[in-house]
Design an enzyme around this catalytic site. Structure first.
Site, PDB file in Angstrom:
ATOM      1  N   HIS A   1      10.522 -23.466   8.653  1.00 42.63           N
ATOM      2  CA  HIS A   1       9.496 -24.160   9.438  1.00 42.63           C
ATOM      3  C   HIS A   1       8.084 -23.983   8.881  1.00 42.63           C
ATOM      4  O   HIS A   1       7.278 -24.897   8.968  1.00 42.63           O
ATOM      5  CB  HIS A   1       9.517 -23.664  10.893  1.00 42.63           C
ATOM      6  CG  HIS A   1      10.688 -24.178  11.673  1.00 42.63           C
ATOM      7  ND1 HIS A   1      10.770 -24.093  13.044  1.00 42.63           N
ATOM      8  CD2 HIS A   1      11.841 -24.789  11.260  1.00 42.63           C
ATOM      9  CE1 HIS A   1      11.908 -24.631  13.460  1.00 42.63           C
ATOM     10  NE2 HIS A   1      12.593 -25.051  12.392  1.00 42.63           N
ATOM     11  N   ASN A   2       7.776 -22.801   8.360  1.00 42.23           N
ATOM     12  CA  ASN A   2       6.397 -22.501   7.948  1.00 42.23           C
ATOM     13  C   ASN A   2       6.191 -22.558   6.444  1.00 42.23           C
ATOM     14  O   ASN A   2       5.057 -22.460   5.976  1.00 42.23           O
ATOM     15  CB  ASN A   2       5.967 -21.113   8.463  1.00 42.23           C
ATOM     16  CG  ASN A   2       6.267 -20.917   9.936  1.00 42.23           C
ATOM     17  OD1 ASN A   2       7.138 -20.141  10.310  1.00 42.23           O
ATOM     18  ND2 ASN A   2       5.580 -21.653  10.796  1.00 42.23           N
TER      19      ASN A   2
ATOM     20  N   HIS B   1       7.545 -30.443  10.168  1.00 36.41           N
ATOM     21  CA  HIS B   1       6.956 -29.136   9.811  1.00 36.41           C
ATOM     22  C   HIS B   1       5.892 -29.298   8.723  1.00 36.41           C
ATOM     23  O   HIS B   1       4.888 -28.591   8.724  1.00 36.41           O
ATOM     24  CB  HIS B   1       8.051 -28.167   9.363  1.00 36.41           C
ATOM     25  CG  HIS B   1       9.103 -27.980  10.415  1.00 36.41           C
ATOM     26  ND1 HIS B   1       8.829 -27.410  11.637  1.00 36.41           N
ATOM     27  CD2 HIS B   1      10.412 -28.349  10.448  1.00 36.41           C
ATOM     28  CE1 HIS B   1       9.926 -27.415  12.373  1.00 36.41           C
ATOM     29  NE2 HIS B   1      10.898 -27.982  11.680  1.00 36.41           N
TER      30      HIS B   1
ATOM     31  N   ARG C   1       7.078   0.880   7.541  1.00 39.35           N
ATOM     32  CA  ARG C   1       7.322   1.943   8.519  1.00 39.35           C
ATOM     33  C   ARG C   1       8.021   1.407   9.768  1.00 39.35           C
ATOM     34  O   ARG C   1       8.177   2.126  10.741  1.00 39.35           O
ATOM     35  CB  ARG C   1       5.987   2.592   8.911  1.00 39.35           C
ATOM     36  CG  ARG C   1       5.342   3.348   7.760  1.00 39.35           C
ATOM     37  CD  ARG C   1       3.978   3.891   8.149  1.00 39.35           C
ATOM     38  NE  ARG C   1       3.374   4.614   7.031  1.00 39.35           N
ATOM     39  CZ  ARG C   1       2.064   4.785   6.882  1.00 39.35           C
ATOM     40  NH1 ARG C   1       1.223   4.299   7.768  1.00 39.35           N
ATOM     41  NH2 ARG C   1       1.602   5.459   5.841  1.00 39.35           N
TER      42      ARG C   1
ATOM     43  N   ASP D   1       0.884  -1.159   0.000  1.00 36.26           N
ATOM     44  CA  ASP D   1       0.000   0.000   0.000  1.00 36.26           C
ATOM     45  C   ASP D   1       0.926   1.213   0.000  1.00 36.26           C
ATOM     46  O   ASP D   1       2.150   1.069  -0.195  1.00 36.26           O
ATOM     47  CB  ASP D   1      -1.011  -0.039   1.163  1.00 36.26           C
ATOM     48  CG  ASP D   1      -0.381   0.202   2.530  1.00 36.26           C
ATOM     49  OD1 ASP D   1       0.864   0.328   2.611  1.00 36.26           O
ATOM     50  OD2 ASP D   1      -1.130   0.272   3.514  1.00 36.26           O
TER      51      ASP D   1
ATOM     52  N   CYS E   1       2.991  -3.268   3.931  1.00 42.41           N
ATOM     53  CA  CYS E   1       2.174  -2.103   4.299  1.00 42.41           C
ATOM     54  C   CYS E   1       2.948  -1.364   5.389  1.00 42.41           C
ATOM     55  O   CYS E   1       4.139  -1.621   5.573  1.00 42.41           O
ATOM     56  CB  CYS E   1       0.762  -2.507   4.712  1.00 42.41           C
ATOM     57  SG  CYS E   1       0.640  -3.567   6.169  1.00 42.41           S
ATOM     58  N   GLY E   2       2.305  -0.463   6.100  1.00 45.74           N
ATOM     59  CA  GLY E   2       3.038   0.323   7.096  1.00 45.74           C
ATOM     60  C   GLY E   2       3.654  -0.545   8.177  1.00 45.74           C
ATOM     61  O   GLY E   2       4.861  -0.488   8.438  1.00 45.74           O
ATOM     62  N   THR E   3       2.819  -1.359   8.814  1.00 47.42           N
ATOM     63  CA  THR E   3       3.309  -2.247   9.884  1.00 47.42           C
ATOM     64  C   THR E   3       3.504  -3.684   9.418  1.00 47.42           C
ATOM     65  O   THR E   3       4.158  -4.469  10.099  1.00 47.42           O
ATOM     66  CB  THR E   3       2.283  -2.296  11.033  1.00 47.42           C
ATOM     67  OG1 THR E   3       1.038  -2.771  10.483  1.00 47.42           O
ATOM     68  CG2 THR E   3       2.084  -0.925  11.664  1.00 47.42           C
ATOM     69  N   GLY E   4       2.867  -4.057   8.313  1.00 45.27           N
ATOM     70  CA  GLY E   4       2.838  -5.450   7.861  1.00 45.27           C
ATOM     71  C   GLY E   4       1.662  -6.212   8.461  1.00 45.27           C
ATOM     72  O   GLY E   4       1.339  -7.318   8.024  1.00 45.27           O
TER      73      GLY E   4
HETATM   74  C1  RB5 Z   1      -1.997   2.754   6.412  1.00 44.60           C
HETATM   75  O1  RB5 Z   1      -2.009   3.993   7.024  1.00 44.60           O
HETATM   76  C2  RB5 Z   1      -1.666   1.664   7.425  1.00 44.60           C
HETATM   77  O2  RB5 Z   1      -2.750   1.462   8.264  1.00 44.60           O
HETATM   78  C3  RB5 Z   1      -1.279   0.386   6.712  1.00 44.60           C
HETATM   79  O3  RB5 Z   1      -0.171   0.633   5.909  1.00 44.60           O
HETATM   80  C4  RB5 Z   1      -0.908  -0.797   7.577  1.00 44.60           C
HETATM   81  O4  RB5 Z   1       0.035  -0.442   8.544  1.00 44.60           O
HETATM   82  C5  RB5 Z   1      -2.011  -1.605   8.104  1.00 44.60           C
HETATM   83  O5  RB5 Z   1      -1.849  -2.587   8.822  1.00 44.60           O
END
Ligand code: RB5
Length: 147
Positions: free
Chosen positions: A97-98, A132, A108, A7, A64-67
């Site tokens: 393993h997975n 596994h 981020r 994203d 994404c930002g946090t994954g």
């Molecule tokens: C987008 O702002 C953020 O929510 C997205 O990148 C992600 O971290 C969601 O889990």
């Protein structure tokens, strides 16, 4: 062949990963997005996860930002084992393993250098099979039981 998607929160790391894959001569397809506009991660998570589950790609990479959002979304698709990793050890275990067929990263959370390193560790690791595989079979049975 690897499918890559993100994203807006993962766009910069996605770009760096695509360059790294290109440099390593690995085949990949960037499924977007292609600019910094805000987009919804489930759309790109679904795109990559369904393409991997359908066998169009061997594996996928989602950022994404946090994954977190990408891993939640991708794991809704049967046949997908999406692993959110943060360090070389979890990247290695995700394969050994997975047998994760989708690697998920937080754009981020990680530096671009570490993010690229984690992709390399995951790509260079091998599934160990054995006990596994038996555990993965139990995961597949959870999917089968839902039908
Ligand atoms: C987008 O702002 C953020 O929510 C997205 O990148 C992600 O971290 C969601 O889990």
């Amino acid at each position: 062949m690897i499918a890559v998607g993100s994203d807006h929160g993962g766009l910069e790391l996605k770009q760096a990963i695509c360059e790294m894959l290109q440099t390593r001569g690995l085949e990949f397809s960037d499924l977007g997005p292609f600019n910094e506009s805000s987009v919804d991660y489930p759309e790109f998570g679904k795109k990559v996860a369904t393409a991997v589950a359908a066998g169009e790609f061997e594996s996928g990479i989602l950022i994404c930002g946090t994954g977190i959002g990408m891993s939640i979304a991708a794991n809704k698709v049967d046949g997908v084992r999406a692993a959110l990793v943060h360090d070389p050890f979890t990247a290695q275990m995700a394969k050994e393993h997975n047998n994760a067929n989708v690697l998920v990263l937080g754009g981020r959370v990680l530096s671009v250098e570490l993010g690229c390193q984690l992709v390399e560790v995951w790509l260079d690791s091998n599934f160990e099979g054995g006990r596994h595989q038996m555990r993965l079979d139990k995961i597949h049975r959870i999917e089968a039981d839902r039908k």
